[in-house]
Design a protein around this motif. Sequence first.
Motif, mmCIF file in Angstrom:
data_model
loop_
_atom_site.group_PDB
_atom_site.id
_atom_site.type_symbol
_atom_site.label_atom_id
_atom_site.label_comp_id
_atom_site.label_asym_id
_atom_site.label_seq_id
_atom_site.Cartn_x
_atom_site.Cartn_y
_atom_site.Cartn_z
ATOM 1 N N ASP A 104 16.060 4.139 -4.588
ATOM 2 C CA ASP A 104 16.841 3.627 -3.467
ATOM 3 C C ASP A 104 16.161 4.074 -2.172
ATOM 4 N N PRO A 105 15.522 3.167 -1.435
ATOM 5 C CA PRO A 105 14.784 3.586 -0.233
ATOM 6 C C PRO A 105 15.690 4.107 0.876
ATOM 7 N N ASP A 106 16.957 3.675 0.878
ATOM 8 C CA ASP A 106 17.884 4.119 1.918
ATOM 9 C C ASP A 106 18.530 5.461 1.598
ATOM 10 N N ASN A 107 18.518 5.827 0.329
ATOM 11 C CA ASN A 107 19.143 7.092 -0.070
ATOM 12 C C ASN A 107 18.358 7.716 -1.224
ATOM 13 N N PRO A 108 17.113 8.115 -0.965
ATOM 14 C CA PRO A 108 16.300 8.680 -2.051
ATOM 15 C C PRO A 108 16.808 10.043 -2.483
ATOM 16 N N LYS A 109 16.624 10.338 -3.762
ATOM 17 C CA LYS A 109 17.029 11.635 -4.306
ATOM 18 C C LYS A 109 15.875 12.631 -4.168
ATOM 19 N N PRO A 110 16.192 13.923 -4.163
ATOM 20 C CA PRO A 110 15.108 14.920 -4.101
ATOM 21 C C PRO A 110 14.100 14.762 -5.236
ATOM 22 N N SER A 111 14.574 14.296 -6.393
ATOM 23 C CA SER A 111 13.673 14.119 -7.533
ATOM 24 C C SER A 111 12.716 12.947 -7.345
ATOM 25 N N ASP A 112 12.951 12.127 -6.303
ATOM 26 C CA ASP A 112 12.081 10.978 -6.033
ATOM 27 C C ASP A 112 10.924 11.330 -5.103
ATOM 28 N N THR A 113 10.847 12.582 -4.662
ATOM 29 C CA THR A 113 9.855 12.958 -3.648
ATOM 30 C C THR A 113 8.431 12.666 -4.100
ATOM 31 N N VAL A 114 8.091 13.094 -5.316
ATOM 32 C CA VAL A 114 6.725 12.882 -5.813
ATOM 33 C C VAL A 114 6.434 11.392 -5.952
ATOM 34 N N ASP A 115 7.405 10.643 -6.471
ATOM 35 C CA ASP A 115 7.215 9.202 -6.622
ATOM 36 C C ASP A 115 7.006 8.532 -5.265
ATOM 37 N N LEU A 116 7.759 8.959 -4.259
ATOM 38 C CA LEU A 116 7.620 8.367 -2.928
ATOM 39 C C LEU A 116 6.248 8.668 -2.326
ATOM 40 N N MET A 117 5.736 9.863 -2.580
ATOM 41 C CA MET A 117 4.403 10.198 -2.082
ATOM 42 C C MET A 117 3.339 9.330 -2.760
ATOM 43 N N MET A 118 3.523 9.075 -4.046
ATOM 44 C CA MET A 118 2.570 8.217 -4.759
ATOM 45 C C MET A 118 2.700 6.764 -4.318
ATOM 46 N N ILE A 119 3.926 6.340 -4.028
ATOM 47 C CA ILE A 119 4.122 4.984 -3.510
ATOM 48 C C ILE A 119 3.427 4.840 -2.162
ATOM 49 N N LYS A 120 3.471 5.897 -1.356
ATOM 50 C CA LYS A 120 2.754 5.866 -0.074
ATOM 51 C C LYS A 120 1.259 5.663 -0.309
ATOM 52 N N ASP A 121 0.722 6.330 -1.327
ATOM 53 C CA ASP A 121 -0.697 6.172 -1.633
ATOM 54 C C ASP A 121 -0.997 4.732 -2.050
ATOM 55 N N LEU A 122 -0.080 4.126 -2.804
ATOM 56 C CA LEU A 122 -0.255 2.725 -3.197
ATOM 57 C C LEU A 122 -0.237 1.811 -1.975
ATOM 58 N N VAL A 123 0.715 2.058 -1.080
ATOM 59 C CA VAL A 123 0.825 1.222 0.119
ATOM 60 C C VAL A 123 -0.408 1.400 1.006
ATOM 61 N N ASP A 124 -0.880 2.638 1.135
ATOM 62 C CA ASP A 124 -2.103 2.885 1.915
ATOM 63 C C ASP A 124 -3.269 2.066 1.359
ATOM 64 N N ALA A 125 -3.397 2.079 0.035
ATOM 65 C CA ALA A 125 -4.487 1.331 -0.600
ATOM 66 C C ALA A 125 -4.313 -0.173 -0.383
ATOM 67 N N ASP A 126 -3.069 -0.648 -0.462
ATOM 68 C CA ASP A 126 -2.815 -2.078 -0.254
ATOM 69 C C ASP A 126 -3.140 -2.502 1.178
ATOM 70 N N ILE A 127 -2.792 -1.661 2.146
ATOM 71 C CA ILE A 127 -3.103 -1.980 3.543
ATOM 72 C C ILE A 127 -4.617 -1.996 3.754
ATOM 73 N N ALA A 128 -5.306 -1.054 3.124
ATOM 74 C CA ALA A 128 -6.770 -1.028 3.229
ATOM 75 C C ALA A 128 -7.378 -2.278 2.586
#
Length: 257
Positions: A104-128
Amino acid sequence: MGKRGPKTEAGLAAVSQAAKQWDHSAWTRNPKAVEAIEIARRLRKTKHGLYASVPIICKGQGCPYAHSCPLVEMDKAPYGEKCPIEIAALEDLFHRYCEHFGIDPDNPKPSDTVDLMMIKDLVDADIALLRCDNKMAWDADYIIHNTVGMTEEGERITKQELHPLTEYKEKLIARKNKTFQLLNSTRKDKEGMKLTVTHDPSERAAEMLKVLQDMKEIEATEEERKQKYLDRSSSMMKETVTKDTIEVEPIDYSEEE
């Protein structure tokens, strides 16, 4: 309704109040710097705060991707602001990945922290990758002629090679694939942890006891069937012997003499 946000008067007042609750003395004792740190903290905690530095700054006609930018063509490019094209792509990709991985992007859980960081890496790669595509849309040719030397007459000696962006794209795709693998492995680890935690020891013991009881019942049933089979086989053998026996009278040899 008035304006909201960390840069408004109300937002700055809230930041100033919040700054009193945090100790930033390890970084600075300057009140303005402390206030700036609090603003940065609030910005970082927003939904797309991690991506604030990803979009490039629009340079209008001076942008290296201006030739493939529809906003420049429509004279809508906001010079000096962050690129709207990349912001739109970033938000779209972020929400798609969150939906795919059940976050849930509007209400992420603490357990989602690592996944969100990896999603950021995916988005960074997609933008590149998007930037590579925009660049290649103008350069077009995947083959370039690199100068590797000069002749005695001063003419260039060139060598045909693949465009550097093709190699860069391959690295980005490999990076995305690796991140996908890491995301899947971390989620499998989480599932494994959940399975371990959800199995109560008493429930596990009860399950094992039931298995033992079931095995004993099966063994008893098999033993009973075996005994019945042996009894029936013995009975059939006795009947066979009785039927095959021939009764004869003994021969009296004295009468013949």
